[in-house]
Design an enzyme around this catalytic site. Structure first.
Site, PDB file in Angstrom:
ATOM      1  N   TYR A   9       2.237   1.294  13.684  1.00 54.23           N
ATOM      2  CA  TYR A   9       1.902   0.318  12.799  1.00 54.23           C
ATOM      3  C   TYR A   9       1.839  -1.113  13.102  1.00 54.23           C
ATOM      4  O   TYR A   9       2.981  -1.409  13.762  1.00 54.23           O
ATOM      5  CB  TYR A   9       2.765   0.549  11.258  1.00 54.23           C
ATOM      6  CG  TYR A   9       2.166  -0.355  10.211  1.00 54.23           C
ATOM      7  CD1 TYR A   9       0.930  -0.039   9.845  1.00 54.23           C
ATOM      8  CD2 TYR A   9       2.705  -1.332   9.752  1.00 54.23           C
ATOM      9  CE1 TYR A   9       0.310  -0.842   8.530  1.00 54.23           C
ATOM     10  CE2 TYR A   9       2.178  -2.169   8.727  1.00 54.23           C
ATOM     11  CZ  TYR A   9       1.006  -1.983   8.237  1.00 54.23           C
ATOM     12  OH  TYR A   9       0.520  -2.538   7.292  1.00 54.23           O
ATOM     13  N   ASP A  44       3.517 -15.097   5.896  1.00 52.35           N
ATOM     14  CA  ASP A  44       2.317 -14.009   5.366  1.00 52.35           C
ATOM     15  C   ASP A  44       1.430 -14.426   4.140  1.00 52.35           C
ATOM     16  O   ASP A  44       1.598 -13.840   3.330  1.00 52.35           O
ATOM     17  CB  ASP A  44       3.163 -12.604   5.201  1.00 52.35           C
ATOM     18  CG  ASP A  44       1.999 -11.562   5.045  1.00 52.35           C
ATOM     19  OD1 ASP A  44       0.854 -11.732   5.623  1.00 52.35           O
ATOM     20  OD2 ASP A  44       2.393 -10.581   4.336  1.00 52.35           O
ATOM     21  N   ASP A  82      -2.966  -3.835   9.892  1.00 48.89           N
ATOM     22  CA  ASP A  82      -3.194  -4.577   8.607  1.00 48.89           C
ATOM     23  C   ASP A  82      -4.178  -5.455   8.778  1.00 48.89           C
ATOM     24  O   ASP A  82      -4.035  -6.483   9.627  1.00 48.89           O
ATOM     25  CB  ASP A  82      -1.676  -5.078   8.279  1.00 48.89           C
ATOM     26  CG  ASP A  82      -1.648  -5.949   6.698  1.00 48.89           C
ATOM     27  OD1 ASP A  82      -2.767  -6.014   6.218  1.00 48.89           O
ATOM     28  OD2 ASP A  82      -0.713  -6.573   6.683  1.00 48.89           O
ATOM     29  N   ASP A  95      -5.204  -7.185   6.115  1.00 47.59           N
ATOM     30  CA  ASP A  95      -5.215  -8.081   4.703  1.00 47.59           C
ATOM     31  C   ASP A  95      -6.387  -7.780   3.606  1.00 47.59           C
ATOM     32  O   ASP A  95      -6.545  -6.614   3.473  1.00 47.59           O
ATOM     33  CB  ASP A  95      -5.045  -9.466   5.162  1.00 47.59           C
ATOM     34  CG  ASP A  95      -3.751 -10.071   5.513  1.00 47.59           C
ATOM     35  OD1 ASP A  95      -2.758  -9.107   5.640  1.00 47.59           O
ATOM     36  OD2 ASP A  95      -3.622 -10.938   6.462  1.00 47.59           O
ATOM     37  N   HIS A 133      -6.089  -0.967   6.902  1.00 50.02           N
ATOM     38  CA  HIS A 133      -6.050  -1.078   5.217  1.00 50.02           C
ATOM     39  C   HIS A 133      -6.685  -2.460   5.132  1.00 50.02           C
ATOM     40  O   HIS A 133      -6.096  -3.396   5.517  1.00 50.02           O
ATOM     41  CB  HIS A 133      -4.729  -0.346   4.576  1.00 50.02           C
ATOM     42  CG  HIS A 133      -3.666  -1.360   5.152  1.00 50.02           C
ATOM     43  ND1 HIS A 133      -3.453  -2.608   4.479  1.00 50.02           N
ATOM     44  CD2 HIS A 133      -2.598  -1.059   5.935  1.00 50.02           C
ATOM     45  CE1 HIS A 133      -2.176  -3.163   5.193  1.00 50.02           C
ATOM     46  NE2 HIS A 133      -1.735  -2.110   6.010  1.00 50.02           N
ATOM     47  N   GLU A 161      -6.801  -4.769   1.267  1.00 49.76           N
ATOM     48  CA  GLU A 161      -6.233  -4.736  -0.077  1.00 49.76           C
ATOM     49  C   GLU A 161      -6.850  -5.392  -0.796  1.00 49.76           C
ATOM     50  O   GLU A 161      -7.946  -6.170  -0.635  1.00 49.76           O
ATOM     51  CB  GLU A 161      -4.746  -5.579   0.014  1.00 49.76           C
ATOM     52  CG  GLU A 161      -4.804  -6.879   0.764  1.00 49.76           C
ATOM     53  CD  GLU A 161      -3.375  -7.355   1.314  1.00 49.76           C
ATOM     54  OE1 GLU A 161      -3.083  -8.136   0.516  1.00 49.76           O
ATOM     55  OE2 GLU A 161      -2.901  -6.655   2.426  1.00 49.76           O
ATOM     56  N   CYS A 195       2.661 -11.763   0.478  1.00 46.11           N
ATOM     57  CA  CYS A 195       3.527 -10.688   0.816  1.00 46.11           C
ATOM     58  C   CYS A 195       3.541  -9.782  -0.241  1.00 46.11           C
ATOM     59  O   CYS A 195       3.946 -10.222  -1.510  1.00 46.11           O
ATOM     60  CB  CYS A 195       4.725 -10.949   1.435  1.00 46.11           C
ATOM     61  SG  CYS A 195       5.876  -9.590   1.562  1.00 46.11           S
ATOM     62  N   ARG A 215      -5.529  -0.482   0.095  1.00 47.62           N
ATOM     63  CA  ARG A 215      -4.180  -0.700  -0.210  1.00 47.62           C
ATOM     64  C   ARG A 215      -4.312  -1.514  -1.737  1.00 47.62           C
ATOM     65  O   ARG A 215      -5.149  -2.357  -2.051  1.00 47.62           O
ATOM     66  CB  ARG A 215      -3.545  -1.798   0.546  1.00 47.62           C
ATOM     67  CG  ARG A 215      -2.217  -2.247  -0.033  1.00 47.62           C
ATOM     68  CD  ARG A 215      -1.430  -3.214   1.084  1.00 47.62           C
ATOM     69  NE  ARG A 215      -1.086  -4.527   0.161  1.00 47.62           N
ATOM     70  CZ  ARG A 215      -0.077  -5.391   0.807  1.00 47.62           C
ATOM     71  NH1 ARG A 215       0.194  -5.293   1.972  1.00 47.62           N
ATOM     72  NH2 ARG A 215       0.220  -6.258   0.098  1.00 47.62           N
ATOM     73  N   GLU A 255       1.061  -0.163  -2.851  1.00 45.74           N
ATOM     74  CA  GLU A 255       2.411  -1.234  -2.533  1.00 45.74           C
ATOM     75  C   GLU A 255       3.148  -1.143  -3.740  1.00 45.74           C
ATOM     76  O   GLU A 255       2.901  -1.367  -4.736  1.00 45.74           O
ATOM     77  CB  GLU A 255       1.673  -2.380  -2.078  1.00 45.74           C
ATOM     78  CG  GLU A 255       2.543  -3.466  -1.673  1.00 45.74           C
ATOM     79  CD  GLU A 255       3.191  -3.099  -0.414  1.00 45.74           C
ATOM     80  OE1 GLU A 255       4.126  -2.128  -0.576  1.00 45.74           O
ATOM     81  OE2 GLU A 255       3.217  -4.141   0.473  1.00 45.74           O
ATOM     82  N   ASN A 280       5.493   2.359   2.028  1.00 42.19           N
ATOM     83  CA  ASN A 280       5.973   1.234   2.975  1.00 42.19           C
ATOM     84  C   ASN A 280       7.246   0.953   2.658  1.00 42.19           C
ATOM     85  O   ASN A 280       7.587   0.561   1.637  1.00 42.19           O
ATOM     86  CB  ASN A 280       5.152   0.059   2.264  1.00 42.19           C
ATOM     87  CG  ASN A 280       5.531  -1.165   2.997  1.00 42.19           C
ATOM     88  OD1 ASN A 280       6.259  -1.154   4.119  1.00 42.19           O
ATOM     89  ND2 ASN A 280       5.194  -2.211   2.449  1.00 42.19           N
TER      90      ASN A 280
END
Length: 299
Positions: free
Chosen positions: A48, A62, A89, A91, A116, A118, A126, A161, A191, A213
């Site tokens: 990952y 982040d 990731d 975002d 993914h 989101e 985050c 996500r 999440e 996660n």
């Protein structure tokens, strides 16, 4: 020697087959290409690549400051060094639906096995911090539809996500997840689930794979792989764990160096030079060009 022998298409197919098997896919987070090779060496199922880790590696928080170019470049560096499939990731997709489409094709070209997208408002936060905001369902659906429509390799895994749990509660998160599956998502990343019961509720509501996660110091308990299997989770990530372990060890080493003026007492905590050379396959380069490697390291 050099890069992985397994093609990106083969890695994507392997990930799909592993998910279809019903077994739990274990993906520790790699913070650089060498750590990805170590993950493979230790027998895990995949790698990952965390957006939080990429940001931290650049010395940034982040909060959506990284660019597609930075993320895809780092993803390519990591993915090409391991025979394992790598998920990255992305975002919020780095922009509007057309940008999301470009993101998918760029990540495909970089050799990733999946990503993914989101449903947070951009710039994001985050996922385990308070104060998050999510976009409306229509905007979230458009992101996923754009991703699916842009995909050229049908085995490239597109995961949605959702951060709705922390904002509107579990029932709203389940409704959002169902809508994202209807939009074409291959898997769901719910999440900041609070307990195993919430994962079980997601599992009961969805027919696609779900991800857990297991990030430290966050909203979720740190469940074992067996607990997650029993709850019906299909994929688990430990996104920042290796970076946290490495930085913790580095901090302790620097403290020792500052106080003692040497690192003689820290040798037992270090990766030996011989182990490093084995991990990077120094001898493989010898077989290619004997002039590159012509010495041995005594333990």
């Amino acid at each position: 020697m050099l890069y992985a022998q397994t093609t990106a298409a083969q890695k994507r197919r392997a990930l799909r087959e592993k998910l279809a098997s019903g077994d739990l896919v274990r993906m520790p987070g790699a913070f650089n290409p060498l750590s990805a090779r170590l993950i493979e060496r230790k027998g895990f199922d995949g790698v990952y690549i965390s957006g939080a880790v990429i940001s931290a590696d650049l010395g940034l928080p982040d909060i959506g400051l990284t660019t597609l170019t930075e993320v895809a470049g780092r993803g390519q560096q990591i993915a090409r060094m391991t025979e394992l499939p790598a998920i990255i990731d992305a975002d919020t997709g780095f922009g509007e639906p057309m940008n999301v489409a470009r993101t998918i094709q760029t990540l495909e070209d970089a050799g990733l096995a999946g990503t993914h997208i989101e449903d947070q408002v951009n710039p994001k936060r985050c996922g385990h911090l308070d104060g998050k905001s999510v976009v409306d369902a229509d905007t979230a659906i458009k992101r996923i539809r754009a991703a699916v429509d842009a995909r050229r390799d049908p085995d490239f895994l597109i995961m949605a996500r959702t951060d709705v749990r922390a904002v509107e509660g579990l029932d709203a998160a389940i409704d959002r997840a169902k809508a994202l599956v209807d939009a074409g998502a291959d898997a769901i990343f719910p999440e900041a689930m609070r307990d195993l019961g919430e994962f079980e509720a997601m599992r009961s509501a969805l027919e696609v794979p779900i991800l857990a996660n297991m990030t430290e110091f966050g909203k979720s308990e740190l469940f074992s792989t067996q607990q997650l299997r029993d709850a019906g989770v299909n994929l688990v990530i430990w996104p920042v764990s290796l970076l946290r372990l490495a930085m913790g060890a580095a901090g302790r080493g620097l403290d020792a160096l500052a106080s003692e003026g040497h690192l003689r007492d820290q040798l037992g905590a270090m990766q030996h030079r011989a182990d490093l050379y084995d991990l990077i396959d120094y001898e493989g380069y010898t077989r290619f060009d004997a002039d590159v490697f012509d010495f041995t390291v005594e333990r």
